[in-house]
Every structure is written in C-alpha cells, then in structure tokens.
Design a protein around this motif. Structure first.
Motif, PDB file in Angstrom:
ATOM      1  N   LYS A 110       0.879  -1.342  -0.018  1.00  0.00           N
ATOM      2  CA  LYS A 110       0.064   0.100   0.050  1.00  0.00           C
ATOM      3  C   LYS A 110       0.865   1.355   0.095  1.00  0.00           C
ATOM      4  N   ARG A 111       1.893   1.231   0.612  1.00  0.00           N
ATOM      5  CA  ARG A 111       2.927   2.282   0.677  1.00  0.00           C
ATOM      6  C   ARG A 111       3.573   2.600  -0.576  1.00  0.00           C
ATOM      7  N   GLU A 112       4.074   1.715  -1.216  1.00  0.00           N
ATOM      8  CA  GLU A 112       5.131   1.799  -2.422  1.00  0.00           C
ATOM      9  C   GLU A 112       4.575   1.593  -3.793  1.00  0.00           C
ATOM     10  N   PHE A 113       5.174   2.429  -4.583  1.00  0.00           N
ATOM     11  CA  PHE A 113       4.663   2.247  -5.985  1.00  0.00           C
ATOM     12  C   PHE A 113       6.112   2.660  -6.907  1.00  0.00           C
ATOM     13  N   SER A 114       6.643   1.718  -7.474  1.00  0.00           N
ATOM     14  CA  SER A 114       7.998   1.960  -8.320  1.00  0.00           C
ATOM     15  C   SER A 114       7.645   1.944  -9.510  1.00  0.00           C
ATOM     16  N   LEU A 115       8.401   2.640 -10.483  1.00  0.00           N
ATOM     17  CA  LEU A 115       8.434   2.849 -11.707  1.00  0.00           C
ATOM     18  C   LEU A 115       9.660   2.537 -12.456  1.00  0.00           C
ATOM     19  N   ARG A 116       9.717   1.678 -13.546  1.00  0.00           N
ATOM     20  CA  ARG A 116      10.920   1.113 -13.979  1.00  0.00           C
ATOM     21  C   ARG A 116      11.124   1.497 -15.678  1.00  0.00           C
ATOM     22  N   LEU A 117      12.389   2.043 -15.950  1.00  0.00           N
ATOM     23  CA  LEU A 117      12.772   2.194 -17.334  1.00  0.00           C
ATOM     24  C   LEU A 117      13.598   0.910 -17.618  1.00  0.00           C
ATOM     25  N   GLU A 118      13.194   0.193 -18.567  1.00  0.00           N
ATOM     26  CA  GLU A 118      13.928  -1.187 -18.938  1.00  0.00           C
ATOM     27  C   GLU A 118      15.193  -0.722 -19.855  1.00  0.00           C
ATOM     28  N   SER A 119      15.026   0.208 -20.624  1.00  0.00           N
ATOM     29  CA  SER A 119      15.973   0.454 -21.775  1.00  0.00           C
ATOM     30  C   SER A 119      15.715   1.903 -21.978  1.00  0.00           C
ATOM     31  N   ALA A 120      16.546   2.815 -21.222  1.00  0.00           N
ATOM     32  CA  ALA A 120      16.206   4.276 -21.193  1.00  0.00           C
ATOM     33  C   ALA A 120      16.670   4.965 -22.575  1.00  0.00           C
ATOM     34  N   ALA A 121      15.678   6.075 -23.015  1.00  0.00           N
ATOM     35  CA  ALA A 121      15.931   6.652 -24.137  1.00  0.00           C
ATOM     36  C   ALA A 121      15.936   8.088 -23.979  1.00  0.00           C
ATOM     37  N   PRO A 122      16.699   8.847 -24.748  1.00  0.00           N
ATOM     38  CA  PRO A 122      16.693  10.251 -24.740  1.00  0.00           C
ATOM     39  C   PRO A 122      15.194  10.773 -24.420  1.00  0.00           C
ATOM     40  N   SER A 123      14.534  10.502 -25.169  1.00  0.00           N
ATOM     41  CA  SER A 123      13.047  10.848 -25.121  1.00  0.00           C
ATOM     42  C   SER A 123      12.417  10.918 -23.678  1.00  0.00           C
ATOM     43  N   GLN A 124      12.994   9.990 -22.855  1.00  0.00           N
ATOM     44  CA  GLN A 124      12.535   9.747 -21.436  1.00  0.00           C
ATOM     45  C   GLN A 124      13.071  11.014 -20.623  1.00  0.00           C
ATOM     46  N   THR A 125      14.105  11.653 -20.934  1.00  0.00           N
ATOM     47  CA  THR A 125      14.580  12.787 -20.129  1.00  0.00           C
ATOM     48  C   THR A 125      13.454  13.747 -19.618  1.00  0.00           C
ATOM     49  N   SER A 126      13.184  13.726 -18.589  1.00  0.00           N
ATOM     50  CA  SER A 126      11.949  14.675 -17.838  1.00  0.00           C
ATOM     51  C   SER A 126      12.181  14.567 -16.229  1.00  0.00           C
ATOM     52  N   VAL A 127      11.279  15.216 -15.658  1.00  0.00           N
ATOM     53  CA  VAL A 127      11.099  15.114 -14.425  1.00  0.00           C
ATOM     54  C   VAL A 127       9.735  14.317 -13.980  1.00  0.00           C
ATOM     55  N   TYR A 128       9.839  13.291 -13.047  1.00  0.00           N
ATOM     56  CA  TYR A 128       9.180  12.516 -12.697  1.00  0.00           C
ATOM     57  C   TYR A 128       8.563  12.552 -11.291  1.00  0.00           C
ATOM     58  N   PHE A 129       7.188  12.693 -11.280  1.00  0.00           N
ATOM     59  CA  PHE A 129       6.639  12.998 -10.021  1.00  0.00           C
ATOM     60  C   PHE A 129       5.630  11.651  -9.695  1.00  0.00           C
ATOM     61  N   CYS A 130       5.788  11.316  -8.547  1.00  0.00           N
ATOM     62  CA  CYS A 130       4.785  10.243  -8.064  1.00  0.00           C
ATOM     63  C   CYS A 130       3.737  11.127  -7.028  1.00  0.00           C
ATOM     64  N   PRO A 133       8.726  15.343  -4.388  1.00  0.00           N
ATOM     65  CA  PRO A 133       9.550  16.351  -4.901  1.00  0.00           C
ATOM     66  C   PRO A 133       9.950  16.263  -6.248  1.00  0.00           C
ATOM     67  N   GLY A 134       9.803  15.014  -6.828  1.00  0.00           N
ATOM     68  CA  GLY A 134      10.395  14.796  -8.158  1.00  0.00           C
ATOM     69  C   GLY A 134      11.545  14.308  -8.366  1.00  0.00           C
ATOM     70  N   THR A 135      11.761  13.407  -9.493  1.00  0.00           N
ATOM     71  CA  THR A 135      13.164  12.841  -9.723  1.00  0.00           C
ATOM     72  C   THR A 135      13.515  13.600 -11.064  1.00  0.00           C
ATOM     73  N   ARG A 136      14.624  14.172 -11.351  1.00  0.00           N
ATOM     74  CA  ARG A 136      15.205  14.739 -12.589  1.00  0.00           C
ATOM     75  C   ARG A 136      16.096  13.896 -13.204  1.00  0.00           C
ATOM     76  N   LEU A 137      15.554  13.248 -14.364  1.00  0.00           N
ATOM     77  CA  LEU A 137      16.285  12.378 -14.910  1.00  0.00           C
ATOM     78  C   LEU A 137      16.601  12.706 -16.402  1.00  0.00           C
ATOM     79  N   THR A 138      17.963  12.508 -16.657  1.00  0.00           N
ATOM     80  CA  THR A 138      18.560  12.864 -17.950  1.00  0.00           C
ATOM     81  C   THR A 138      19.055  11.674 -18.441  1.00  0.00           C
ATOM     82  N   VAL A 139      18.700  11.263 -19.930  1.00  0.00           N
ATOM     83  CA  VAL A 139      19.192  10.136 -20.650  1.00  0.00           C
ATOM     84  C   VAL A 139      20.069  10.820 -21.865  1.00  0.00           C
ATOM     85  N   LEU A 140      21.323  10.381 -21.741  1.00  0.00           N
ATOM     86  CA  LEU A 140      22.213  10.947 -22.767  1.00  0.00           C
ATOM     87  C   LEU A 140      22.453   9.848 -23.797  1.00  0.00           C
TER      88      LEU A 140
END
Lengths: 114, 113
Positions: free
Chosen positions: A71-91, A107-114
């Motif tokens: 009930k407490r935890e919800f995870s998000l997985r990127l299996e094979s990251a792509a530059p188009s997934q560069t974004s800020v992710y909010f739960c 507070p967000g996760t700032r993800l950069t995919v090179l």
C-alpha cells in the motif's frame, strides 16, 4: 509525516541503461500515480494504481513498467532508457474519497538520458 | 485536440494586481475542477477544488466554474511576490477508476514587487 518521498532526486543514464524510481507515501492512501513533466507540457500520467495489487496504464505508458509493492510503495521502471525519457518524474497519492482530486505530490526525480 | 487547454502565459503583473488564470475543456463529463500551484523545482500542491459549477473562495483566491461554457478561472486578489509560481488546472469525471485526472499545461505567473 514525511508525505510522499521519491528516490533518487537526480539521475543521469546512458541510452539503453535501466533504472527504477522509488516512491513511498505514509498517509495510508489507496491511489498512487506516476507522472512525467516536460517543459511547457504540464503533467502527463504514465501509470496509476487504485489499490495494492492493481495497476493501469495512463496517457504515456510506453517504455515504462510499474509495481505496486504494497500500500505504501509504487515504483516506476525504465527497462531501456531513451533520450525521449529525459524528464522530471513525479509520484503522487490520493485517499479514496478524493482520488485524483486532492493529490499529494513528491519532490520529483530529475532524469537525464544521454 | 487536448481535453484541457490552459492559457499558456507567461504572465507578469505588479504586486497588488488582480490575476486571472483560465482553462477551457471539451469533456462535458468533468465534474471536479482543481487548481494546483507549483513552485520552481518543487512538486505541485493543491490550492483548491470545486465540484460541479459555481464559485469557491479561499482567502485571496477565487475559483469559478462555468460548465455551460466549459470554462474555469482562478482569480488572485492583491497578488504578492510569493504567488509567483506555475498554476495548473486539472479536471476529473465523477466516476473514474483510481481518480484519473487530466491536467492543463500550466501558466507561469510572476508578481513583481
């Protein structure tokens, strides 16, 4: 009360790498959500979960998977990251009565995919 | 066409001005109308919400919903520099699994001292 917590706060990946974004809430909420926010594009729903054990696709689910661990935890997985997934992710989470109306965001996760 | 369209801004006003932020929508099934405020590099936080039509006031903030025109507004009276943020409208239907809501793209407001 910590509210909604997210880890990590920042992440840089190379194309093709995988990672899991973690989210936890301590408000005993049933509903949880993952959004991405790109400049000028508002919040777009990736996946959501109405309760422990259930998950559903949102507006932009391609390239992502989720797990509602309990009930407490919800995870998000990127299996094979792509530059188009560069974004800020909010739960976010909501109680059942105002699900989707009163959402509490992390507070967000700032993800950069090179 | 997006279900929710928000005036893009950015908006810059002097301190003390009245600010009007607006959204239009196309889905007549929307019943809950929310306004979120997001400070730079932070998560959004709910300012206020309205169920169905009408007005709702909370201090300097007033939310208005006109369902006949599919138009909602947020008014900020006596605006302060601390109101500088991005404002997001959001909407939800009455019956939705898990409470899926749809967000506008946001309007960035700057209140200058």
């Amino acid at each position: 009360n910590a509210g909604v917590t997210q880890t990590p706060k920042f992440q840089v990946l190379k194309t093709g790498q995988s990672m899991t974004l973690q989210c936890a809430q301590d408000m005993n909420h049933n509903s949880m959500y993952w959004y991405r926010q790109d400049p000028g594009m508002g919040l777009r729903l990736i996946y959501y979960s109405a309760s422990e054990g259930t998950t559903d696709k949102g507006e932009v689910p391609n390239g992502y998977n989720v797990s509602r661990l309990n009930k407490r935890e919800f995870s998000l997985r990127l299996e094979s990251a792509a530059p188009s997934q560069t974004s800020v992710y909010f739960c976010a989470s909501s109680e059942a009565r105002l699900a989707g109306v009163e959402q509490f965001f992390g507070p967000g996760t700032r993800l950069t995919v090179l | 066409q997006k279900e929710v369209e928000q005036d893009p801004g950015p908006l810059s006003v002097p301190e003390g001005a009245i600010v009007s932020l607006n959204c239009t929508y196309s889905n007549s099934a929307f019943q809950y109308f929310m306004w979120y405020r997001q400070y730079s590099r932070k998560g959004p936080e709910l300012l206020m919400y309205t169920y169905s039509s009408g007005n709702k006031e909370d201090g300097r903030f007033t939310a208005q919903v006109d369902k006949s025109s599919k138009y909602i507004s947020l008014f900020i009276r006596d605006s302060q520099p601390s109101d500088s943020a991005t404002y997001l409208c959001a909407m939800r239907t009455l019956n939705t699994n898990a409470g899926k809501s749809t967000f506008g793209d946001g309007t960035t407001l700057t209140v200058k001292p």
